[in-house]
Design a protein around this motif. Sequence first.
Motif, PDB file in Angstrom:
ATOM      1  N   PHE A 411     -77.348  70.680 -68.707  1.00 35.26           N
ATOM      2  CA  PHE A 411     -77.823  72.043 -68.944  1.00 35.26           C
ATOM      3  C   PHE A 411     -79.074  72.027 -69.807  1.00 35.26           C
ATOM      4  O   PHE A 411     -80.079  72.667 -69.489  1.00 35.26           O
ATOM      5  N   LYS A 412     -79.018  71.263 -70.907  1.00 31.06           N
ATOM      6  CA  LYS A 412     -80.169  71.194 -71.803  1.00 31.06           C
ATOM      7  C   LYS A 412     -81.362  70.552 -71.097  1.00 31.06           C
ATOM      8  O   LYS A 412     -82.512  71.034 -71.218  1.00 31.06           O
ATOM      9  N   SER A 413     -81.122  69.491 -70.353  1.00 25.64           N
ATOM     10  CA  SER A 413     -82.223  68.773 -69.704  1.00 25.64           C
ATOM     11  C   SER A 413     -82.883  69.612 -68.610  1.00 25.64           C
ATOM     12  O   SER A 413     -84.108  69.632 -68.483  1.00 25.64           O
ATOM     13  N   LEU A 414     -82.080  70.309 -67.833  1.00 22.41           N
ATOM     14  CA  LEU A 414     -82.622  71.077 -66.712  1.00 22.41           C
ATOM     15  C   LEU A 414     -83.409  72.298 -67.173  1.00 22.41           C
ATOM     16  O   LEU A 414     -84.303  72.769 -66.454  1.00 22.41           O
ATOM     17  N   THR A 415     -83.098  72.819 -68.357  1.00 17.61           N
ATOM     18  CA  THR A 415     -83.860  73.972 -68.855  1.00 17.61           C
ATOM     19  C   THR A 415     -85.303  73.599 -69.172  1.00 17.61           C
ATOM     20  O   THR A 415     -86.151  74.488 -69.295  1.00 17.61           O
ATOM     21  N   GLU A 416     -85.565  72.297 -69.311  1.00 14.21           N
ATOM     22  CA  GLU A 416     -86.941  71.881 -69.573  1.00 14.21           C
ATOM     23  C   GLU A 416     -87.862  72.247 -68.402  1.00 14.21           C
ATOM     24  O   GLU A 416     -89.069  72.450 -68.594  1.00 14.21           O
ATOM     25  N   TRP A 417     -87.328  72.338 -67.190  1.00 14.38           N
ATOM     26  CA  TRP A 417     -88.137  72.716 -66.025  1.00 14.38           C
ATOM     27  C   TRP A 417     -88.647  74.158 -66.158  1.00 14.38           C
ATOM     28  O   TRP A 417     -89.690  74.504 -65.587  1.00 14.38           O
ATOM     29  N   LEU A 418     -87.932  74.972 -66.881  1.00 13.78           N
ATOM     30  CA  LEU A 418     -88.288  76.387 -66.980  1.00 13.78           C
ATOM     31  C   LEU A 418     -89.011  76.722 -68.275  1.00 13.78           C
ATOM     32  O   LEU A 418     -89.415  77.869 -68.477  1.00 13.78           O
ATOM     33  N   GLU A 419     -89.156  75.742 -69.155  1.00 18.91           N
ATOM     34  CA  GLU A 419     -89.815  75.959 -70.450  1.00 18.91           C
ATOM     35  C   GLU A 419     -89.167  77.103 -71.227  1.00 18.91           C
ATOM     36  O   GLU A 419     -89.818  77.949 -71.809  1.00 18.91           O
ATOM     37  N   ALA A 422     -86.602  76.550 -77.084  1.00 23.84           N
ATOM     38  CA  ALA A 422     -85.547  75.646 -77.549  1.00 23.84           C
ATOM     39  C   ALA A 422     -84.482  76.376 -78.337  1.00 23.84           C
ATOM     40  O   ALA A 422     -83.289  76.053 -78.268  1.00 23.84           O
ATOM     41  N   GLY A 423     -84.872  77.381 -79.117  1.00 22.72           N
ATOM     42  CA  GLY A 423     -83.910  78.134 -79.907  1.00 22.72           C
ATOM     43  C   GLY A 423     -82.925  78.899 -79.053  1.00 22.72           C
ATOM     44  O   GLY A 423     -81.747  79.037 -79.402  1.00 22.72           O
ATOM     45  N   VAL A 424     -83.391  79.394 -77.902  1.00 19.23           N
ATOM     46  CA  VAL A 424     -82.510  80.115 -76.988  1.00 19.23           C
ATOM     47  C   VAL A 424     -81.454  79.172 -76.417  1.00 19.23           C
ATOM     48  O   VAL A 424     -80.258  79.471 -76.392  1.00 19.23           O
ATOM     49  N   VAL A 425     -81.910  78.015 -75.966  1.00 13.58           N
ATOM     50  CA  VAL A 425     -80.988  77.033 -75.392  1.00 13.58           C
ATOM     51  C   VAL A 425     -79.974  76.574 -76.441  1.00 13.58           C
ATOM     52  O   VAL A 425     -78.773  76.457 -76.160  1.00 13.58           O
ATOM     53  N   ALA A 426     -80.456  76.332 -77.665  1.00 12.76           N
ATOM     54  CA  ALA A 426     -79.562  75.888 -78.734  1.00 12.76           C
ATOM     55  C   ALA A 426     -78.509  76.942 -79.048  1.00 12.76           C
ATOM     56  O   ALA A 426     -77.337  76.629 -79.281  1.00 12.76           O
ATOM     57  N   GLN A 427     -78.915  78.220 -79.040  1.00 14.50           N
ATOM     58  CA  GLN A 427     -77.963  79.287 -79.351  1.00 14.50           C
ATOM     59  C   GLN A 427     -76.915  79.418 -78.252  1.00 14.50           C
ATOM     60  O   GLN A 427     -75.729  79.637 -78.529  1.00 14.50           O
ATOM     61  N   ILE A 428     -77.322  79.274 -77.001  1.00 15.06           N
ATOM     62  CA  ILE A 428     -76.354  79.344 -75.898  1.00 15.06           C
ATOM     63  C   ILE A 428     -75.381  78.172 -75.959  1.00 15.06           C
ATOM     64  O   ILE A 428     -74.170  78.337 -75.759  1.00 15.06           O
ATOM     65  N   MET A 429     -75.895  76.984 -76.283  1.00 17.44           N
ATOM     66  CA  MET A 429     -75.058  75.787 -76.310  1.00 17.44           C
ATOM     67  C   MET A 429     -74.218  75.662 -77.577  1.00 17.44           C
ATOM     68  O   MET A 429     -73.274  74.873 -77.618  1.00 17.44           O
ATOM     69  N   GLY A 430     -74.572  76.415 -78.617  1.00 17.55           N
ATOM     70  CA  GLY A 430     -73.809  76.329 -79.864  1.00 17.55           C
ATOM     71  C   GLY A 430     -74.298  75.259 -80.796  1.00 17.55           C
ATOM     72  O   GLY A 430     -73.547  74.775 -81.646  1.00 17.55           O
ATOM     73  N   HIS A 431     -75.588  74.872 -80.667  1.00 13.42           N
ATOM     74  CA  HIS A 431     -76.184  73.936 -81.611  1.00 13.42           C
ATOM     75  C   HIS A 431     -76.685  74.690 -82.828  1.00 13.42           C
ATOM     76  O   HIS A 431     -77.155  75.825 -82.718  1.00 13.42           O
ATOM     77  N   LEU A 446     -77.411  89.666 -77.600  1.00 13.36           N
ATOM     78  CA  LEU A 446     -76.875  89.198 -76.334  1.00 13.36           C
ATOM     79  C   LEU A 446     -77.776  89.554 -75.153  1.00 13.36           C
ATOM     80  O   LEU A 446     -77.965  88.751 -74.233  1.00 13.36           O
ATOM     81  N   ASP A 447     -78.360  90.748 -75.161  1.00 10.15           N
ATOM     82  CA  ASP A 447     -79.181  91.144 -74.028  1.00 10.15           C
ATOM     83  C   ASP A 447     -80.461  90.318 -73.928  1.00 10.15           C
ATOM     84  O   ASP A 447     -80.975  90.074 -72.829  1.00 10.15           O
ATOM     85  N   LEU A 448     -80.987  89.859 -75.078  1.00  8.73           N
ATOM     86  CA  LEU A 448     -82.162  89.001 -75.033  1.00  8.73           C
ATOM     87  C   LEU A 448     -81.803  87.620 -74.501  1.00  8.73           C
ATOM     88  O   LEU A 448     -82.549  87.038 -73.699  1.00  8.73           O
ATOM     89  N   LEU A 449     -80.645  87.094 -74.919  1.00 12.92           N
ATOM     90  CA  LEU A 449     -80.188  85.813 -74.383  1.00 12.92           C
ATOM     91  C   LEU A 449     -79.953  85.900 -72.882  1.00 12.92           C
ATOM     92  O   LEU A 449     -80.211  84.953 -72.139  1.00 12.92           O
ATOM     93  N   ARG A 450     -79.461  87.075 -72.437  1.00 11.19           N
ATOM     94  CA  ARG A 450     -79.132  87.232 -71.020  1.00 11.19           C
ATOM     95  C   ARG A 450     -80.362  87.062 -70.136  1.00 11.19           C
ATOM     96  O   ARG A 450     -80.283  86.494 -69.032  1.00 11.19           O
ATOM     97  N   ILE A 451     -81.523  87.544 -70.596  1.00 16.74           N
ATOM     98  CA  ILE A 451     -82.743  87.421 -69.796  1.00 16.74           C
ATOM     99  C   ILE A 451     -83.009  85.957 -69.472  1.00 16.74           C
ATOM    100  O   ILE A 451     -83.290  85.591 -68.319  1.00 16.74           O
ATOM    101  N   HIS A 452     -82.921  85.104 -70.488  1.00 11.35           N
ATOM    102  CA  HIS A 452     -83.189  83.682 -70.287  1.00 11.35           C
ATOM    103  C   HIS A 452     -82.050  82.984 -69.546  1.00 11.35           C
ATOM    104  O   HIS A 452     -82.295  82.149 -68.669  1.00 11.35           O
ATOM    105  N   HIS A 453     -80.816  83.338 -69.889  1.00  9.86           N
ATOM    106  CA  HIS A 453     -79.673  82.656 -69.307  1.00  9.86           C
ATOM    107  C   HIS A 453     -79.553  82.941 -67.809  1.00  9.86           C
ATOM    108  O   HIS A 453     -79.251  82.034 -67.010  1.00  9.86           O
ATOM    109  N   GLU A 454     -79.764  84.190 -67.423  1.00  8.07           N
ATOM    110  CA  GLU A 454     -79.701  84.521 -66.001  1.00  8.07           C
ATOM    111  C   GLU A 454     -80.822  83.833 -65.230  1.00  8.07           C
ATOM    112  O   GLU A 454     -80.645  83.456 -64.057  1.00  8.07           O
ATOM    113  N   ARG A 455     -81.946  83.661 -65.879  1.00  9.54           N
ATOM    114  CA  ARG A 455     -83.048  82.945 -65.238  1.00  9.54           C
ATOM    115  C   ARG A 455     -82.669  81.474 -65.012  1.00  9.54           C
ATOM    116  O   ARG A 455     -82.965  80.895 -63.959  1.00  9.54           O
TER     117      ARG A 455
END
Length: 481
Positions: A411-419, A422-431, A446-455
């Motif tokens: 999950f973390k590695s594949l998000t690099e394709w979408l740029e 990093a803080g968004v990914v860390a918050q979703i993953m619980g880092h 939550l709604d701001l995270l949703r924009i990135h997560h759904e993408r």
Amino acid sequence: MATQKSRVRLTAGRVADFGCPAGKSQAFLWDTETPTLALRATPTGRKTYVFESRLNGATIRINIGTAADWSLDAARSRASSLKMLVDGGTDPRELERQQQAEKEAKEAAAAKAAEQARQDAAAAALTVGEVWAVYLEARKAYWGEAHYRDHIKLARAGGKAIKRGTDGRGVTIAMPLHALMGLPLRSLDALTIEAWAAREAKTRPTSARLAWRLLKVFLNWCAEQPEYAPLLPSTNVAATRKTREALGKPKAKTDALLREQLPAWFAAVRNLANPAISTALQVMLLTGARPGEVLSMRWEDVNQQWRGLTIRDKVEGERVIPLTPYVQSLLSKLPRRNEWVFASTRTVKMDGKNMARRERRAHAKGESMALGEVVEASATGHITEPRSHHACACQTAGIDGLTLHGLRRSFKSLTEWLEIPAGVVAQIMGHKPSATAEKHYTVRPLDLLRIHHERIEAWMLEQAGVPFEMSAVSATLRAIA
């Protein structure tokens, strides 16, 4: 002294005949042979030899003993020795107090030495396993469930007969720390632990490294306890360079899905016969959550109204991430068998061996159960280890070495394709936040995270070739009896 004394030469007969006259509280009969010796009688008939003399202008009187216990000659000898002390300027009473104090001090010292010897003997017999049990009980409230299980598991003895997972032996093997559990705590030294580390590193370095880390913390705890600290050296005997070198450094895991592997992985996982395991594996990849966090989700953690997913975080306690459309559609297709989202469907046919225990449980619940009845066999009620299913899916997809935790890494590695930030990914993953700005100044609802997560989810599904329409998301979760 009295101004007038009745003096006679004391004899055995006179001692026997002497008594206290009526109306008096006591009477004295003084000896002419030893002037400082007297026989005292009381109305009760008790007769006592006493010594009386003067020291520094004051009269001193000392009881020597009863006539029943002391002979006349012994009483005269004692009176004479007391007289010599008085003539030398020594108060016999003070001397006696000093002697009594010295005696009590010696007795106390002897008792203390005996108690110390007893404690030393008990300490010498105190094993690592006994203290380990006390340690686990004391620290259990401060640990997570998985961390506590690691302590139990790594100290476990072998020899248990089981059919699976023993590489053909038929019985389990002792875990790394078990070799130390039977040793006296005070015998743990650097040489012992270094030899243990060198031996364990040859066959199971990963487990040995974890066991070593737990052992170091355990010894630090012992050093803080008054009852155990004297049994160990002042420094932690597990924290030596030789031990660290013997166990080696863990290699960083690199197993992760490549973008071009997504179609084969999704196809294999979606074709698994068990829909709960198929869904769980996809949720692990699409959320980046730890395997245990996904498998322990409850239905109450799924918020359909606000499209949120509560994750029981091992670091922060819990976190809320977006319930993305595809994940929501997967969960909506799962039946509610119990409180767990990924309920276990593993069953076992009962036989006479386990029947009595199951009958007692059924009776306590007011239920009935017949021999041969098929019942749920999961101890937790939810799926716990879908490794074999994932391994089969990876084999079908032609993917080697991908672990369950590798899905989180993917999950973390594949998000690099979408740029993605990093803080968004860390918050979703619980880092935990890695910068001051992230930690203290950035708040993502939550709604701001949703924009990135759904993408992220839409991109993964597109790369995997998984057809999905937003309209396919069910508004409610289906329940079965």
